[in-house]
Design a protein around this motif. Structure first.
Motif, PDB file in Angstrom:
ATOM      1  N   MET A  87       0.861  -1.190   0.000  1.00  0.00           N
ATOM      2  CA  MET A  87       0.000   0.000   0.000  1.00  0.00           C
ATOM      3  C   MET A  87       0.897   1.239   0.000  1.00  0.00           C
ATOM      4  O   MET A  87       1.917   1.254   0.697  1.00  0.00           O
ATOM      5  CB  MET A  87      -0.860  -0.047   1.271  1.00  0.00           C
ATOM      6  CG  MET A  87      -1.801   1.081   1.459  1.00  0.00           C
ATOM      7  SD  MET A  87      -2.795   0.825   2.968  1.00  0.00           S
ATOM      8  CE  MET A  87      -4.258   0.102   2.262  1.00  0.00           C
ATOM      9  N   ASP A  88       0.540   2.277  -0.757  1.00  0.00           N
ATOM     10  CA  ASP A  88       1.341   3.505  -0.768  1.00  0.00           C
ATOM     11  C   ASP A  88       1.292   4.203   0.600  1.00  0.00           C
ATOM     12  O   ASP A  88       0.319   4.057   1.344  1.00  0.00           O
ATOM     13  CB  ASP A  88       0.816   4.476  -1.839  1.00  0.00           C
ATOM     14  CG  ASP A  88       1.167   4.022  -3.252  1.00  0.00           C
ATOM     15  OD1 ASP A  88       1.895   3.028  -3.396  1.00  0.00           O
ATOM     16  OD2 ASP A  88       0.711   4.681  -4.208  1.00  0.00           O
ATOM     17  N   GLY A  89       2.317   5.016   0.860  1.00  0.00           N
ATOM     18  CA  GLY A  89       2.408   5.695   2.147  1.00  0.00           C
ATOM     19  C   GLY A  89       1.874   7.118   2.126  1.00  0.00           C
ATOM     20  O   GLY A  89       2.092   7.888   3.070  1.00  0.00           O
ATOM     21  N   ASP A  90       1.148   7.480   1.060  1.00  0.00           N
ATOM     22  CA  ASP A  90       0.706   8.872   0.931  1.00  0.00           C
ATOM     23  C   ASP A  90      -0.791   9.056   1.145  1.00  0.00           C
ATOM     24  O   ASP A  90      -1.321  10.146   0.935  1.00  0.00           O
ATOM     25  CB  ASP A  90       1.101   9.429  -0.448  1.00  0.00           C
ATOM     26  CG  ASP A  90       0.466   8.654  -1.600  1.00  0.00           C
ATOM     27  OD1 ASP A  90      -0.258   7.673  -1.326  1.00  0.00           O
ATOM     28  OD2 ASP A  90       0.695   9.024  -2.765  1.00  0.00           O
ATOM     29  N   GLY A  91      -1.482   7.973   1.532  1.00  0.00           N
ATOM     30  CA  GLY A  91      -2.924   8.072   1.806  1.00  0.00           C
ATOM     31  C   GLY A  91      -3.802   7.893   0.579  1.00  0.00           C
ATOM     32  O   GLY A  91      -5.019   8.052   0.671  1.00  0.00           O
ATOM     33  N   SER A  92      -3.225   7.535  -0.564  1.00  0.00           N
ATOM     34  CA  SER A  92      -4.031   7.352  -1.780  1.00  0.00           C
ATOM     35  C   SER A  92      -4.903   6.099  -1.712  1.00  0.00           C
ATOM     36  O   SER A  92      -5.913   6.018  -2.400  1.00  0.00           O
ATOM     37  CB  SER A  92      -3.133   7.217  -3.005  1.00  0.00           C
ATOM     38  OG  SER A  92      -2.639   8.454  -3.371  1.00  0.00           O
ATOM     39  N   HIS A  93      -4.458   5.141  -0.924  1.00  0.00           N
ATOM     40  CA  HIS A  93      -5.191   3.871  -0.842  1.00  0.00           C
ATOM     41  C   HIS A  93      -5.930   3.814   0.497  1.00  0.00           C
ATOM     42  O   HIS A  93      -5.293   3.876   1.554  1.00  0.00           O
ATOM     43  CB  HIS A  93      -4.218   2.691  -0.948  1.00  0.00           C
ATOM     44  CG  HIS A  93      -3.413   2.708  -2.218  1.00  0.00           C
ATOM     45  ND1 HIS A  93      -2.100   2.309  -2.286  1.00  0.00           N
ATOM     46  CD2 HIS A  93      -3.755   3.103  -3.476  1.00  0.00           C
ATOM     47  CE1 HIS A  93      -1.668   2.435  -3.537  1.00  0.00           C
ATOM     48  NE2 HIS A  93      -2.645   2.924  -4.268  1.00  0.00           N
ATOM     49  N   GLN A 200      -6.465  11.275  -4.336  1.00  0.00           N
ATOM     50  CA  GLN A 200      -5.246  12.080  -4.478  1.00  0.00           C
ATOM     51  C   GLN A 200      -4.445  11.959  -3.181  1.00  0.00           C
ATOM     52  O   GLN A 200      -5.029  11.837  -2.102  1.00  0.00           O
ATOM     53  CB  GLN A 200      -5.671  13.527  -4.755  1.00  0.00           C
ATOM     54  CG  GLN A 200      -4.559  14.531  -4.931  1.00  0.00           C
ATOM     55  CD  GLN A 200      -3.650  14.262  -6.124  1.00  0.00           C
ATOM     56  OE1 GLN A 200      -2.856  13.325  -6.102  1.00  0.00           O
ATOM     57  NE2 GLN A 200      -3.743  15.099  -7.141  1.00  0.00           N
ATOM     58  N   ARG A 201      -3.113  11.974  -3.266  1.00  0.00           N
ATOM     59  CA  ARG A 201      -2.288  11.871  -2.051  1.00  0.00           C
ATOM     60  C   ARG A 201      -2.687  12.955  -1.045  1.00  0.00           C
ATOM     61  O   ARG A 201      -3.142  14.029  -1.433  1.00  0.00           O
ATOM     62  CB  ARG A 201      -0.803  11.955  -2.398  1.00  0.00           C
ATOM     63  CG  ARG A 201      -0.395  13.224  -3.083  1.00  0.00           C
ATOM     64  CD  ARG A 201       1.116  13.472  -3.198  1.00  0.00           C
ATOM     65  NE  ARG A 201       1.972  12.347  -3.425  1.00  0.00           N
ATOM     66  CZ  ARG A 201       2.839  11.890  -2.514  1.00  0.00           C
ATOM     67  NH1 ARG A 201       2.950  12.502  -1.331  1.00  0.00           N
ATOM     68  NH2 ARG A 201       3.610  10.859  -2.780  1.00  0.00           N
ATOM     69  N   MET A 202      -2.497  12.671   0.257  1.00  0.00           N
ATOM     70  CA  MET A 202      -2.934  13.628   1.273  1.00  0.00           C
ATOM     71  C   MET A 202      -2.156  14.936   1.158  1.00  0.00           C
ATOM     72  O   MET A 202      -2.720  16.004   1.006  1.00  0.00           O
ATOM     73  CB  MET A 202      -2.766  13.026   2.678  1.00  0.00           C
ATOM     74  CG  MET A 202      -3.794  11.946   2.975  1.00  0.00           C
ATOM     75  SD  MET A 202      -3.737  11.313   4.665  1.00  0.00           S
ATOM     76  CE  MET A 202      -2.394  10.165   4.609  1.00  0.00           C
TER      77      MET A 202
HETATM   78 MG   LIG Z   1       0.681   8.584  -4.725  1.00  0.00          MG
END
Ligand SMILES: [Mg+2]
Ligand SMILES: Nc1nc2c(ncn2[C@@H]2O[C@H](COP(=O)(O)OP(=O)(O)O)[C@@H](O)[C@H]2O)c(=O)[nH]1
Length: 229
Positions: A87-93, A200-202
């Motif tokens: 899972m990505d670390g930017d909050g997109s998922h 979208q990323r946080m």
């Molecule tokens: Mg991203």
């Protein structure tokens, strides 16, 4: 049980929010979080200190940008559980994907679970730039001869550790597209797509570069050669 692998590169603003959300869920079958951090400094690492006593975290700090795909592979190799989620670390998922994947983990027939934006119930962030939407869809179409998965560009997926380990020697991860490599290199891979609402990323900007885009094209070419030559 599953291990959650989160690749990060300078995500000090987003990672603590994500880890807090995961802790709040309190999922019993989450055995460990493996964070693979390529940031040159310690800010991302320091940002999750408040959670170290709340959840088991294995922090791998590589300190140089060695790439998303190799970060995920390194995390997978360290993981202890039967299932590995990326899972990505930017909050997109959304963290709700962990429960969505968990529901299918008892199905012995499955090797890979894909968080898909392109099936019913899935969605792409409406504020994602038009050129990213276009490139994502074009790449997915372009690789259809390699895989029947509708969203093989997804960064939110799960793989059975056994299927990963058996085929790991064939992997040559480059760029961002690690899921596609798994789908091509696990023989007769049995997969299931689960709807993913991608946002979208946080905070901050995407870490993707033109060089990574070009690497992805080379990667796809190599995967075609692997499958058809
Ligand atoms: Mg991203
Ligand atoms: N370890 C590691 N993580 C990376 C690297 N590049 C991107 N990431 C992480 O991979 C995830 C997806 O990257 P992002 O730039 O958001 O990609 P996008 O969603 O396609 O725009 C994020 O958690 C990033 O911090 C890298 O070179 N190394």
């Amino acid at each position: 049980m599953f291990s959650l692998i989160i690749p990060v590169y300078n995500e000090s603003e987003n990672l603590p929010i994500l880890v807090e959300d995961i802790c709040r869920l309190g999922i019993d079958s989450l055995q460990e979080i493996i964070i693979v951090d390529d940031s040159e400094d310690d800010s991302t690492k320091n940002s999750i200190k408040p959670f170290l006593d709340k959840v088991s975290i294995n922090y791998i700090h590589r300190r140089q940008r060695l790439g998303l795909a190799t970060a995920v592979i390194e995390g997978f190799q360290e993981a202890k559980s039967d299932w590995l989620i990326c899972m990505d670390g930017d909050g997109s998922h959304p963290v709700s994907m962990l429960a969505s994947f968990e529901k299918s983990m008892n199905d012995a027939a499955l090797d890979v679970l894909v968080g898909s934006r392109y099936i019913a119930g899935g969605a792409l962030a409406s504020d994602w730039p038009w050129y990213r939407r276009l490139v994502s869809k074009l790449f997915c179409l372009f690789v259809r001869p390699l895989t029947a998965v509708s969203d093989s560009m997804s960064g939110c997926f799960a793989v059975r550790k056994k299927a990963f380990l058996e085929n790991a020697p064939t992997f040559s991860p480059i760029g961002y597209k690690i899921l596609l490599e798994l789908l091509v290199k696990i023989p007769e891979v049995k997969f299931k797509e689960v709807p993913l609402c991608f946002s979208q990323r946080m905070k901050g900007d995407s870490k993707i570069t033109q060089k990574i885009m070009l690497e992805s094209i080379c990667h796809i070419y190599k995967l075609y050669k692997f499958k058809y030559l």
